[in-house]
Motif scaffolding. Structure first.
Motif, short mmCIF file in Angstrom:
data_model
loop_
_atom_site.label_atom_id
_atom_site.label_comp_id
_atom_site.label_asym_id
_atom_site.label_seq_id
_atom_site.Cartn_x
_atom_site.Cartn_y
_atom_site.Cartn_z
N MET A 48 0.85 -1.19 0.00
CA MET A 48 0.00 0.00 0.00
C MET A 48 0.88 1.24 0.00
O MET A 48 1.86 1.30 0.74
N TRP A 134 -2.92 0.46 -3.94
CA TRP A 134 -2.51 -0.86 -3.48
C TRP A 134 -2.15 -1.76 -4.66
O TRP A 134 -2.66 -1.60 -5.76
N ILE A 150 -7.94 2.35 -2.60
CA ILE A 150 -8.89 2.22 -1.50
C ILE A 150 -9.84 3.42 -1.62
O ILE A 150 -9.40 4.57 -1.62
N PRO A 155 -11.26 -1.75 -1.07
CA PRO A 155 -10.32 -1.86 -2.18
C PRO A 155 -11.05 -2.01 -3.52
O PRO A 155 -11.88 -2.90 -3.67
#
Length: 176
Positions: A48, A134, A150, A155
């Motif tokens: 991330m 991510w 996100i 997600p």
């Protein structure tokens, strides 16, 4: 932090952020961790990144992700195009040729303020606002790589690089 030309990196202790800036052609700022995160076979590697880019403009390239000089995955803006890229070194020559522009993402393209078949979230990505990007690497030499953001704590998969049952060799030398 590596600076070239008149580039700058300024830490804001109140906001706990580092502002990176370039002023002219040839300037560059590279901000990277020196930590190495070992990939464990059979487990995906979740990365991330939080960031806020400048507005995409002609002549400006910005990158964020999990990559080094030989392998990795990153989000790039180059001029006004937003792209996901896999960097690979499987032939002994580093290549950034596996790239998908936002208009070709096979997940949610995040390019519309109303839900559409290619943007089911109805969210328009604005990289000039803080983002959580991510990457989920299923390496094993032939696994999938998912990229997304996100959004509201969820997600959203924007693009998946499919590698199993397609390539004649590994898709990158190592999971960085």
């Amino acid at each position: 932090t590596a600076l070239t030309g008149t580039a700058s990196a300024t830490y804001n202790s109140n906001a706990k952020v580092i502002g990176l800036g370039v002023l002219q052609t040839g300037d560059s700022v590279i901000r990277e961790t020196k930590c190495c995160y070992t990939y464990q076979p059979g487990k995906s590697l979740l990365i991330m990144n939080t960031f806020c880019m400048s507005e995409p403009v002609a002549g400006l390239r910005q990158r964020v992700g999990y990559f080094g000089t030989r392998n990795g995955v990153f989000l790039e803006t180059n001029d006004t195009t937003i792209t996901f890229v896999i960097r690979k070194n499987i032939t002994g020559v580093v290549s950034d040729s596996e790239r998908f522009d936002q208009s070709a993402w096979n997940g949610d393209r995040l390019n519309s303020l109303v839900p559409t078949p290619t943007c089911p979230s109805g969210i328009k990505l604005d990289l000039s606002k803080p983002q959580i990007f991510w990457i989920d690497i299923e390496w094993l030499g032939v696994g999938d790589v998912r990229c997304g953001f996100i959004v509201d704590g969820v997600p959203v998969v924007a693009h998946t690089f499919h590698n199993d049952n397609l390539n004649t060799t590994t898709y990158m030398t190592t999971a960085v």
